[in-house]
Write a protein that holds these residues in place. Structure first.
Motif, PDB file in Angstrom:
ATOM      1  N   VAL A   1      -7.009  16.560  -2.116  1.00 45.79           N
ATOM      2  CA  VAL A   1      -5.639  16.065  -2.232  1.00 45.79           C
ATOM      3  C   VAL A   1      -4.924  16.648  -3.449  1.00 45.79           C
ATOM      4  O   VAL A   1      -3.793  17.141  -3.335  1.00 45.79           O
ATOM      5  CB  VAL A   1      -5.627  14.515  -2.280  1.00 45.79           C
ATOM      6  N   VAL A   2      -5.550  16.622  -4.609  1.00 47.32           N
ATOM      7  CA  VAL A   2      -4.897  17.134  -5.825  1.00 47.32           C
ATOM      8  C   VAL A   2      -4.649  18.640  -5.732  1.00 47.32           C
ATOM      9  O   VAL A   2      -3.547  19.094  -6.070  1.00 47.32           O
ATOM     10  CB  VAL A   2      -5.700  16.763  -7.085  1.00 47.32           C
ATOM     11  N   PRO A   3      -5.609  19.467  -5.265  1.00 51.97           N
ATOM     12  CA  PRO A   3      -5.283  20.890  -5.111  1.00 51.97           C
ATOM     13  C   PRO A   3      -4.153  21.144  -4.114  1.00 51.97           C
ATOM     14  O   PRO A   3      -3.364  22.073  -4.309  1.00 51.97           O
ATOM     15  CB  PRO A   3      -6.593  21.514  -4.623  1.00 51.97           C
ATOM     16  N   ILE A   4      -4.025  20.318  -3.090  1.00 53.89           N
ATOM     17  CA  ILE A   4      -2.912  20.473  -2.158  1.00 53.89           C
ATOM     18  C   ILE A   4      -1.596  20.151  -2.861  1.00 53.89           C
ATOM     19  O   ILE A   4      -0.589  20.835  -2.666  1.00 53.89           O
ATOM     20  CB  ILE A   4      -3.120  19.605  -0.900  1.00 53.89           C
TER      21      ILE A   4
ATOM     22  N   CYS B   1       1.525  22.714  -3.412  1.00 58.16           N
ATOM     23  CA  CYS B   1       2.913  22.422  -3.026  1.00 58.16           C
ATOM     24  C   CYS B   1       3.853  22.542  -4.221  1.00 58.16           C
ATOM     25  O   CYS B   1       4.939  23.125  -4.112  1.00 58.16           O
ATOM     26  CB  CYS B   1       3.010  21.026  -2.408  1.00 58.16           C
ATOM     27  N   TYR B   2       3.445  22.004  -5.354  1.00 54.43           N
ATOM     28  CA  TYR B   2       4.251  22.090  -6.581  1.00 54.43           C
ATOM     29  C   TYR B   2       4.465  23.544  -6.977  1.00 54.43           C
ATOM     30  O   TYR B   2       5.587  23.979  -7.261  1.00 54.43           O
ATOM     31  CB  TYR B   2       3.548  21.308  -7.691  1.00 54.43           C
ATOM     32  N   ASN B   3       3.381  24.298  -6.998  1.00 52.91           N
ATOM     33  CA  ASN B   3       3.445  25.707  -7.389  1.00 52.91           C
ATOM     34  C   ASN B   3       4.266  26.510  -6.383  1.00 52.91           C
ATOM     35  O   ASN B   3       5.078  27.355  -6.768  1.00 52.91           O
ATOM     36  CB  ASN B   3       2.031  26.259  -7.518  1.00 52.91           C
TER      37      ASN B   3
ATOM     38  N   PRO C   1      -5.799  21.190 -12.881  1.00 50.67           N
ATOM     39  CA  PRO C   1      -7.238  21.407 -13.036  1.00 50.67           C
ATOM     40  C   PRO C   1      -7.934  20.297 -13.819  1.00 50.67           C
ATOM     41  O   PRO C   1      -9.091  19.968 -13.547  1.00 50.67           O
ATOM     42  CB  PRO C   1      -7.329  22.736 -13.793  1.00 50.67           C
ATOM     43  N   PHE C   2      -7.234  19.691 -14.772  1.00 53.25           N
ATOM     44  CA  PHE C   2      -7.796  18.565 -15.511  1.00 53.25           C
ATOM     45  C   PHE C   2      -8.091  17.402 -14.560  1.00 53.25           C
ATOM     46  O   PHE C   2      -9.177  16.825 -14.580  1.00 53.25           O
ATOM     47  CB  PHE C   2      -6.819  18.132 -16.613  1.00 53.25           C
ATOM     48  N   VAL C   3      -7.128  17.076 -13.716  1.00 50.60           N
ATOM     49  CA  VAL C   3      -7.308  15.962 -12.772  1.00 50.60           C
ATOM     50  C   VAL C   3      -8.373  16.302 -11.737  1.00 50.60           C
ATOM     51  O   VAL C   3      -9.197  15.452 -11.382  1.00 50.60           O
ATOM     52  CB  VAL C   3      -5.957  15.611 -12.099  1.00 50.60           C
TER      53      VAL C   3
ATOM     54  N   ALA D   1      -5.235  27.291  -4.876  1.00 52.83           N
ATOM     55  CA  ALA D   1      -3.948  26.623  -5.068  1.00 52.83           C
ATOM     56  C   ALA D   1      -3.012  27.449  -5.945  1.00 52.83           C
ATOM     57  O   ALA D   1      -1.805  27.214  -5.943  1.00 52.83           O
ATOM     58  CB  ALA D   1      -4.154  25.235  -5.680  1.00 52.83           C
ATOM     59  N   GLN D   2      -3.536  28.413  -6.674  1.00 53.89           N
ATOM     60  CA  GLN D   2      -2.719  29.273  -7.528  1.00 53.89           C
ATOM     61  C   GLN D   2      -2.413  30.608  -6.867  1.00 53.89           C
ATOM     62  O   GLN D   2      -1.283  31.103  -6.963  1.00 53.89           O
ATOM     63  CB  GLN D   2      -3.426  29.523  -8.864  1.00 53.89           C
TER      64      GLN D   2
END
Length: 190
Positions: free
Chosen positions: A24-27, A31-33, A85-87, A130-131
């Motif tokens: 979920v967080v990488p998705i 999306c943000y990036n 990446p921290f999360v 994700a990047q």
């Protein structure tokens, strides 16, 4: 993890299971990036088009990648991008905070190094993908809107290396901290 599927290849099973449970967080990072990487070249293109300077002075065109410049937007973009990446590392290695879960995991016959490196590799893979994909889409958008030049490719390669090194560094340090400390509060403080 005592099923035939998981005991046959523990690295692969743990790798894909980690990706499945923590995607979920990488998705959200993706999306943000993607939004900011696409917003910048499209806004730059329409600003040039409206001002009538589109196609003039292509050698002076600043390639429209969202970057970590000294302006406020660049600082916020980079800060939020590095929070991802921290999360992700905190979520992947949160099992280390629960002593009973750690005892169960390590009593199953899975080597600690195998478990750590499979989770670490899965996290790095999620963060890198994700990047890479949003930057590649931004590259294609820049090529379609402004054309391809050597400077564009140099900028693209620099941006890839810049963000990937920063994100892997943040992920690695966070993973190491959350693997060593005993509680979430200690991990956040450290």
């Amino acid at each position: 993890m005592t099923s035939k599927k998981s005991s046959a290849d523990t690295f692969r099973f743990t790798f894909f299971n980690t990706i499945k449970k923590n995607c979920v967080v990488p998705i959200l990072i993706f999306c943000y990036n993607l939004f900011f990487q696409l917003y910048t070249p499209i806004a730059h293109y329409y600003n040039e088009k409206l001002s009538g300077s589109l196609g003039l002075g292509l050698d002076k065109t600043v390639y429209a990648f969202s970057n970590a410049s000294n302006d406020f937007f660049g600082v916020i973009f980079t800060t939020l991008l590095l929070a991802g990446p921290f999360v992700v590392a905190a979520l992947i290695f949160r099992y280390m905070m629960n002593k009973s879960a750690v005892n169960v995991y390590y009593s199953l016959g899975v080597k600690r190094t195998t478990m750590f490196f499979s989770k670490f590799t899965a996290g790095c893979t999620m963060v890198i993908i994700a990047q890479i994909i949003p930057l590649a889409i931004a590259l294609l958008t820049n090529i379609l809107l402004f054309g391809s030049t050597a400077e564009l490719w140099k900028t693209f390669i620099f941006m890839h290396l810049h963000y990937i090194v920063l994100e892997i560094y943040v992920f690695a340090v966070t993973a190491a901290v959350f693997s060593i400390v005993g509680t979430v509060i200690e991990g956040l403080v450290f």
